[in-house]
Design an enzyme around this catalytic site. Structure first.
Site, PDB file in Angstrom:
ATOM      1  N   LYS A 275      49.010  24.951  37.639  1.00 61.70           N
ATOM      2  CA  LYS A 275      50.286  25.014  36.955  1.00 61.70           C
ATOM      3  C   LYS A 275      51.110  23.796  37.313  1.00 61.70           C
ATOM      4  O   LYS A 275      51.651  23.682  38.405  1.00 61.70           O
ATOM      5  CB  LYS A 275      51.038  26.281  37.322  1.00 61.70           C
ATOM      6  CG  LYS A 275      52.162  26.548  36.329  1.00 61.70           C
ATOM      7  CD  LYS A 275      52.369  28.016  36.094  1.00 61.70           C
ATOM      8  CE  LYS A 275      52.944  28.260  34.721  1.00 61.70           C
ATOM      9  NZ  LYS A 275      53.388  29.640  34.554  1.00 61.70           N
TER      10      LYS A 275
ATOM     11  N   GLU B  45      51.901  36.614  27.642  1.00 61.51           N
ATOM     12  CA  GLU B  45      51.454  37.939  27.233  1.00 61.51           C
ATOM     13  C   GLU B  45      52.515  39.018  27.425  1.00 61.51           C
ATOM     14  O   GLU B  45      52.372  40.129  26.905  1.00 61.51           O
ATOM     15  CB  GLU B  45      50.207  38.338  28.057  1.00 61.51           C
ATOM     16  CG  GLU B  45      48.937  37.594  27.712  1.00 61.51           C
ATOM     17  CD  GLU B  45      48.799  36.244  28.413  1.00 61.51           C
ATOM     18  OE1 GLU B  45      49.817  35.715  28.901  1.00 61.51           O
ATOM     19  OE2 GLU B  45      47.679  35.730  28.462  1.00 61.51           O
TER      20      GLU B  45
END
Lengths: 547, 547
Positions: A443, A333
């Site tokens: 992650k 983003e």
């Protein structure tokens, strides 16, 4: 001032004009190296643009790429926007149905795909029909072209090289405003489906300028840049754009990302700047230490590391070899570089080596165009290093919305900031410390695994009452998923049956490595899974030796 | 992407937040040094903004400055735009009636003036009435405040320091679009009245990013920047904005620009980057060589030199002291940095030292956001190093118009490029060579002779301090070159030795037909050779009979 829009086309023209002799090196599937010059890149990117226009590409049409890191992917980076299109990088590590869903959601019209990735394409082709599939003969094998068959839903197949050779010579850049899109990238969120982030000419040029600054990534024409970070992963952190802008030499690793392969490449084409997630460097250091004397790391190399927290131990290990590791923070983003380590003048000579290493393991300081704030339960926090809250950011290269989904107040504040989902503090010197990685994501090796998606799939098992997936620290991958499963009363649920259930729906690297059967999932007062409690419960849990 | 405007306010906030301890050093009229920190600068710039708003400053109002280079001028750079105003720097070297004309044309409402420059203000006060005059007590002497008298046309007088102290605490930045103006600067044209160039938030931020890049001026937080270039001269080449953006240390020389004074300052506060026109450095080198051992030039210093062509001899002289001179090209109209010397990778190891020095004496290569082209009588020229025409430029920080005057096709092309008035060529590597200002070319027998090339060659003579070549009307050739030469003190320079020096480097028809030894070359307020004055002086000069 002149109303001249910021434009990727300007960067391409500048690079082609000013640095025609500069080299772009790509490693092919057979491990040989192919060399291009910027003059070739400039010509071929424009040929691609001309060819796409001839094929009927309209302004704003999405062209997907399913490619490794190489020169043709770079041509797509600039050629697709030059034609007025939007490059949509597909993450080749995703499961086929997820890829199909993403391509479909983005309404991808054309696809550029490496020939070596055609088998993957075939697996998600049923989920989304491209109008044309342009095959890049990465392996050198011939590509069979064919016309499409609308009745059968069969796309046309083009050979990338022949397409370029046939491109009309009278190319003109598509008119554009600087806010027009150039690229998009989907990010796997904590909840629900992946979300598309759309980059514009403006955001990409501003991000390139910001990243190339001396106190940021510091990229110059004399650099040799090795982007190990995939070009489908937030556009390889946007660095290829910046590298082209300044005329740097580029070395692309192709599909060869194993530590030994990378060490061979680094030896053959020594970079001054390399980019990658911690897992890559961890493997590289281990291979290097396992074979002392076989490879020499270039002493002038800086290594930009991000995508997940970098262990201080790794930074120290590299330093022993003279390699400077610069850690940053960012998200798909945020284009993505939001903050980077900076050796701040006021701390020079005042910190011990240990204190510097501790700072290098933090998330750096915000770049000039990025506003950062910490918002806790009491509102905006001071930069005092102790107040912890959500990290929120704002700036001209930070997304203000996701592609084609309703605006979500969990993602953006009413006053226009991006809610990163990361819990952090900022100290008086501006250094950001990420206290907790995003709550619900795992992650692994730099890639996100959505715990919610796994949970939903597990909970589809007839014997499962509920399930929660949490991240457990892993020495190699950073984090790996552990699934906590509650059986229905009287039901029999085996680990094997769970694995079987998930295998068809997720890529193998996304699958939980372990399953723990528990009596209940702790819940918050509002009835949501309280993963914090679960993580506390499994704080002492360890992966078996060798995992 | 978020619709966040590019904004000087962001740079100010970033600097105040990230670099509060960084130092800003100003030399006062009594030659003592005053030290501020960025935290002070951040607070005071906002106080100035709050005070201006309280005084009734409206969006877009012009606030003039008549100041030397110092911390308060920097506060005006950021504080005036923070309040929504436009900073208009007045050039204190102009004649009073010209200053009055300019202030009047710009409709300057307020004035910020150094107390030591009040006598100059008094001389142009009759030409333009400011509503308020804010006196900065640069010398430390007390300032007597007073109310204005509208009947008598007397402006109110404020003490800058007391004004800041009285500023309301609840300051909020003025809303703005990124195209809103932040600053303006008048440039003296060759013909007609001075013309105003208006800079915007957007153009200033883009110029700052471009200039700070490693291959441009290369500015980092660890730099100490010494702007000798006046802050009223194209905003000191825009470098103070860039320095603040990256958090660099700043050292301002105040009114002390004599070579000995600058050498003292450089000794006391060694810069890593200094900025100035060639004249400044020429004097500095001469003073340094006249007093061997008295001063040591800092070995890490880069010197950005522009505003006029830098003779190769000067670049070589500096190099002897380890000082790297980087030459650029620009105009008030171009924010101003359009091109800069770059040691291009493809030429590394291929050029001799002499060839590098020759390139360093050229105007550099265009920066990434600047498009450059050469337009000759046959249209746009190739980049071949030989085709000569007008240099035209285009980009988001290049002005597309002058303030409040009708658009002039002599200044801007129909397709939107700035006509620089410089005659130049660009070679295949992108290096720009300025042959001359259009008006300074000598047109002999239909062929152009570059006065700049001759001047640089003459100034390489060991006995020559400086030289300017002008065109003198000639009955046979139209125009022929006359060289005006200033000898170094005590040096012997014969016409024969000059002819000999030039004979090997120029075609015989390009050689000056006559040499005149003069005491000095007249200079403009910005330190450039003022050839208009020289031409006036030699207006009655005649070629001998028979020539």
């Amino acid at each position: 001032m002149m109303p001249v829009p910021l434009s990727l086309n300007r960067l391409l023209e500048h690079a082609g004009r000013l640095f025609p002799e500069q080299e772009i090196v790509s490693r092919l599937p057979d491990k040989s190296l192919r060399r291009h010059r910027y003059a070739d890149f400039h010509r071929r990117a424009r040929q691609l643009a001309a060819a796409l226009k001839k094929l009927g590409l309209r302004k704003g049409d999405r062209v997907a790429t399913l490619c490794w890191n190489h020169h043709a992917h770079l041509e797509a980076y600039f050629g697709i926007p030059a034609a007025g299109g939007v490059m949509h990088t597909l993450n080749l590590r995703l499961a086929p149905d997820e890829l199909g869903w993403i391509a479909h959601h983005a309404h991808d019209r054309f696809l550029i795909v490496d020939d070596v990735l055609l088998p993957l394409y075939q697996r998600f082709a049923p989920h989304h029909r491209f109008e044309r599939v342009i095959v890049f003969p990465f392996s050198g094998a011939p590509v069979t072209e064919r016309d499409g068959d609308p009745h059968e839903g069969e796309p046309a197949i083009d050979d990338y090289e022949r397409l370029l050779a046939r491109a009309p010579a009278d190319f003109h850049y598509a008119d554009h405003h600087e806010d027009d899109p150039v690229a998009m990238c989907y990010t796997s969120g904590t909840t629900g489906k992946p979300k598309g982030v759309v980059y514009s000419h403006r955001s990409t040029v501003l991000h390139s300028l910001s990243c190339a600054l001396p106190d940021a990534v510091n990229i110059a024409a004399n650099d040799t840049v090795l982007p190990v970070t995939p070009m489908f992963h937030a556009n390889s952190w946007g660095i290829p754009y910046a590298a082209v802008m300044v005329g740097a030499r580029l070395v692309f690793p192709g599909p060869h990302l194993h530590p030994e392969d990378l060490l061979d490449l680094i030896q053959a084409e020594p970079p001054t700047l390399s980019l990658g997630v911690p897992t890559i460097w961890l493997g590289l250091i281990q291979a290097h230490e396992a074979n002392p004397g076989r490879w020499k790391l270039p002493t002038a190399m800086r290594s930009m590391v991000g995508g997940a927290a970098v262990p201080e131990a790794l930074i120290r290990q590299f330093a022993k070899h003279g390699v400077r590791v610069t850690q940053g923070w960012g998200m798909t983003e945020t284009s993505p570089v939001g903050s980077l380590f900076l050796e701040k003048p006021e701390l020079r000579g005042k910190l011990s080596d240990d204190e510097w290493f501790a700072r290098k393991a933090m998330a750096g300081v915000p770049l000039a165009l990025v506003e950062a704030r910490i918002v806790g339960e009491q509102g905006v926090c001071d930069w005092n290093g102790s107040d912890v809250g959500e990290l929120q950011v704002r700036g001209p290269y930070i997304t203000g919305a996701y592609h084609d989904v309703p605006q979500d107040p969990d993602k953006f504040t009413a006053d226009g900031w991006l809610r990163t989902g990361d819990v952090a503090s900022i100290d008086a010197h501006g250094y950001i410390r990420i206290a907790d990685r995003t709550k619900d994501l795992v992650k692994s090796g730099g890639e996100w695994i959505s715990s919610v998606d796994l949970e939903n799939a597990i909970m589809a098992h007839p014997g499962v009452a509920e399930a929660a997936v949490i991240a457990i620290a892993h020495r190699r991958w950073g984090e790996r998923p552990l699934a906590c499963v509650v059986r229905k009363p009287g039901a029999t649920v085996t680990v094997e049956s769970l694995r079987e259930l998930l295998a068809g729906r997720f890529a193998s690297w996304q699958l939980p490595d372990a399953f723990e059967f528990v009596d209940e999932i702790p819940r918050t007062s509002t009835g949501k899974f309280w993963k914090l409690k679960l993580r506390e419960r499994f704080a002492e849990w360890r992966w078996p030796e060798g995992a």
